[in-house]
Design an enzyme around this catalytic site. Structure first.
Site, PDB file in Angstrom:
ATOM      1  N   ASP A  13      57.790  39.976 136.585  1.00  0.00           N
ATOM      2  CA  ASP A  13      59.170  40.368 136.302  1.00  0.00           C
ATOM      3  C   ASP A  13      59.869  40.945 137.539  1.00  0.00           C
ATOM      4  O   ASP A  13      59.222  41.497 138.436  1.00  0.00           O
ATOM      5  CB  ASP A  13      59.190  41.449 135.216  1.00  0.00           C
ATOM      6  CG  ASP A  13      58.863  40.917 133.840  1.00  0.00           C
ATOM      7  OD1 ASP A  13      58.360  39.787 133.738  1.00  0.00           O
ATOM      8  OD2 ASP A  13      59.105  41.655 132.858  1.00  0.00           O
TER       9      ASP A  13
ATOM     10  N   HIS B 251      54.702  42.880 137.881  1.00  0.00           N
ATOM     11  CA  HIS B 251      56.018  42.940 138.514  1.00  0.00           C
ATOM     12  C   HIS B 251      55.918  42.587 139.997  1.00  0.00           C
ATOM     13  O   HIS B 251      55.049  43.102 140.699  1.00  0.00           O
ATOM     14  CB  HIS B 251      56.622  44.339 138.347  1.00  0.00           C
ATOM     15  CG  HIS B 251      56.995  44.645 136.932  1.00  0.00           C
ATOM     16  ND1 HIS B 251      56.046  44.876 135.957  1.00  0.00           N
ATOM     17  CD2 HIS B 251      58.204  44.732 136.320  1.00  0.00           C
ATOM     18  CE1 HIS B 251      56.664  45.106 134.798  1.00  0.00           C
ATOM     19  NE2 HIS B 251      57.969  45.020 134.990  1.00  0.00           N
TER      20      HIS B 251
END
Length: 206
Positions: free
Chosen positions: A22, A168
């Site tokens: 992400d 992430h």
């Protein structure tokens, strides 16, 4: 048919797992992740923020050209449950337009920032053809830089065939995440897992 719920684990017959990333693309960490998956002959899904795609279109294009999937993570990364439905729809549309511009394709995978969903947001996403994607290893909290061992421990305990994993590659120092992912990829490949995109994982669902 689109499932109106967060998808974090699929029932599959094969040893497949979907790594997701992400908040990118990021010029340093996204490329480090790409190198890990290149070495492992695996694929992943990158839930990109529209504004970051605008800032680093060449990285987004690189992700696509290497065979990975780009998913919608909104344009500015808001908690969609705190917006009007009209504003939430605009967040999805602006990000979708950038994905199409870079890949020439629509994306059918969406991850809400902060996993912020309610029935209205899930329905909005489904109406637009999106599968809303969660993850099984939220307790790893890699976004908080809890340490490589913490990320590893809370992912190893959650992963099984059909799992979606969250990490992430954008916003802040992601060196812990990169190191943890490197270890996990090597371990899972050694255990006979195939690393697939979320869309591929959904097709494996039994």
């Amino acid at each position: 048919m689109v499932n109106i719920a967060l998808v974090e684990q699929e029932s599959v017959r094969e040893k497949v797992v979907a790594f997701t990333f992400d908040d990118g693309p990021h010029p340093v960490y996204t490329r480090q992740v790409l190198e890990i998956f290149r070495s492992a002959s695996g694929r992943a899904t990158f839930f990109m923020i529209g504004k970051e795609m605008e800032a680093h279109p060449e990285i987004a294009a690189e992700v696509h050209h290497e065979g990975h999937e780009i998913g919608n993570h909104t344009y500015t990364h808001p908690d969609l449950t705190k917006l009007t439905l009209k504003a939430a729809g605009e967040e999805l549309q602006r990000a979708e337009s950038l994905v199409q511009e870079i890949t020439g394709q629509t994306t059918r995978c969406f991850r809400p920032p902060y996993f912020g969903v309610n029935d209205d947001i899930l329905s909005l996403a489904a109406e637009r053809g999106y599968q809303t994607i969660g993850a099984v290893n939220g307790d790893a909290k890699d976004w908080d830089n809890p340490g490589v061992e913490h990320i590893l421990e809370h992912t190893r305990s959650a992963v099984k065939p059909g799992s979606v994993l969250i990490f992430h590659d954008g916003y802040g120092d992601r060196s812990e995440t990169v190191e943890a992912v490197r270890v996990l990829v090597n371990e899972l490949v050694a255990e006979g897992y195939r690393l697939v995109t979320v869309s591929e994982l959904l097709r494996f669902s039994s």
